[in-house]
Design a protein around this motif. Structure first.
Motif, PDB file in Angstrom:
ATOM      1  N   ASN A  35     109.107  25.886  60.422  1.00 29.02           N
ATOM      2  CA  ASN A  35     108.290  24.762  59.952  1.00 29.02           C
ATOM      3  C   ASN A  35     107.079  24.542  60.862  1.00 29.02           C
ATOM      4  O   ASN A  35     105.988  24.232  60.386  1.00 29.02           O
ATOM      5  CB  ASN A  35     109.124  23.484  59.870  1.00 29.02           C
ATOM      6  N   LYS A  36     107.274  24.716  62.165  1.00 27.29           N
ATOM      7  CA  LYS A  36     106.175  24.553  63.120  1.00 27.29           C
ATOM      8  C   LYS A  36     105.083  25.601  62.859  1.00 27.29           C
ATOM      9  O   LYS A  36     103.899  25.285  62.864  1.00 27.29           O
ATOM     10  CB  LYS A  36     106.702  24.671  64.551  1.00 27.29           C
ATOM     11  N   PHE A  37     105.491  26.851  62.623  1.00 24.37           N
ATOM     12  CA  PHE A  37     104.517  27.897  62.301  1.00 24.37           C
ATOM     13  C   PHE A  37     103.754  27.534  61.031  1.00 24.37           C
ATOM     14  O   PHE A  37     102.528  27.631  60.980  1.00 24.37           O
ATOM     15  CB  PHE A  37     105.203  29.258  62.151  1.00 24.37           C
ATOM     16  N   TYR A  38     104.456  27.105  59.995  1.00 23.07           N
ATOM     17  CA  TYR A  38     103.806  26.769  58.726  1.00 23.07           C
ATOM     18  C   TYR A  38     102.920  25.536  58.847  1.00 23.07           C
ATOM     19  O   TYR A  38     101.932  25.408  58.128  1.00 23.07           O
ATOM     20  CB  TYR A  38     104.828  26.624  57.593  1.00 23.07           C
ATOM     21  N   SER A  39     103.223  24.619  59.758  1.00 18.97           N
ATOM     22  CA  SER A  39     102.330  23.471  59.950  1.00 18.97           C
ATOM     23  C   SER A  39     100.992  23.950  60.510  1.00 18.97           C
ATOM     24  O   SER A  39      99.943  23.420  60.167  1.00 18.97           O
ATOM     25  CB  SER A  39     102.967  22.412  60.849  1.00 18.97           C
ATOM     26  N   GLN A  40     101.014  24.995  61.351  1.00 21.12           N
ATOM     27  CA  GLN A  40      99.780  25.601  61.862  1.00 21.12           C
ATOM     28  C   GLN A  40      99.013  26.282  60.726  1.00 21.12           C
ATOM     29  O   GLN A  40      97.808  26.100  60.579  1.00 21.12           O
ATOM     30  CB  GLN A  40     100.125  26.622  62.962  1.00 21.12           C
ATOM     31  N   VAL A  41      99.714  27.058  59.909  1.00 21.63           N
ATOM     32  CA  VAL A  41      99.089  27.772  58.791  1.00 21.63           C
ATOM     33  C   VAL A  41      98.487  26.793  57.785  1.00 21.63           C
ATOM     34  O   VAL A  41      97.404  27.023  57.247  1.00 21.63           O
ATOM     35  CB  VAL A  41     100.130  28.682  58.083  1.00 21.63           C
ATOM     36  N   ASN A  42      99.173  25.689  57.547  1.00 25.52           N
ATOM     37  CA  ASN A  42      98.759  24.751  56.499  1.00 25.52           C
ATOM     38  C   ASN A  42      97.792  23.659  56.962  1.00 25.52           C
ATOM     39  O   ASN A  42      97.465  22.774  56.175  1.00 25.52           O
ATOM     40  CB  ASN A  42     100.006  24.110  55.871  1.00 25.52           C
ATOM     41  N   LYS A  43      97.315  23.733  58.205  1.00 24.07           N
ATOM     42  CA  LYS A  43      96.405  22.707  58.715  1.00 24.07           C
ATOM     43  C   LYS A  43      95.184  22.509  57.831  1.00 24.07           C
ATOM     44  O   LYS A  43      94.719  21.392  57.653  1.00 24.07           O
ATOM     45  CB  LYS A  43      95.926  23.063  60.127  1.00 24.07           C
ATOM     46  N   THR A  44      94.631  23.580  57.325  1.00 23.28           N
ATOM     47  CA  THR A  44      93.391  23.481  56.540  1.00 23.28           C
ATOM     48  C   THR A  44      93.627  23.703  55.052  1.00 23.28           C
ATOM     49  O   THR A  44      92.673  23.942  54.314  1.00 23.28           O
ATOM     50  CB  THR A  44      92.368  24.515  57.044  1.00 23.28           C
TER      51      THR A  44
END
Length: 126
Positions: A35-44
């Protein structure tokens, strides 16, 4: 490929934009880290990419971020060696037609049966 084909390795998802500018490989063994990785990917991104559902009691994830790429090249993972304590996985890039001029920051999420072995990653032919 540099090593042996890995039968239990399955590509779960991939995308052309990770937001991560440098090459990075992550071994993820829990939902919180994924989830932490995907929060980075989904920032923009609005809406963001869905987080893949993995059963971390049976499997783990390998996330390969290629960093800045020109054209389309995909990683190919293979097993270089394996002992009782550790496993070495090669990451090679497929050759591409260098006619494309666009820049991407792709990532790939693979799943693999869970293992207590130390896993090392080695870039081959970059």
């Amino acid at each position: 490929m540099a090593g042996e084909e890995m039968e239990n390795l399955i590509l779960v998802t991939s995308d052309g934009y990770s937001g991560i500018a440098e090459y990075e490989v992550m071994l993820i063994k829990d939902t919180k880290s994924l989830n932490k990785f995907y929060s980075q990917v989904n920032k923009t991104r609005k809406p963001g990419l869905p987080v893949p559902m993995l059963d971390f009691s049976k499997e783990m994830a390998i996330v390969v971020c290629l960093g800045e790429q020109k054209g389309e090249r995909t990683p190919q993972l293979s097993q270089l060696s394996e002992t009782e304590e550790e496993r070495t996985i090669a990451i090679e890039l497929s050759d591409s037609e260098k006619t494309e001029s666009y820049i991407s920051y792709p990532f790939y999420v693979y799943k693999l049966p869970i293992s207590s072995k130390t896993i090392n990653f080695q870039k081959v032919g970059w």
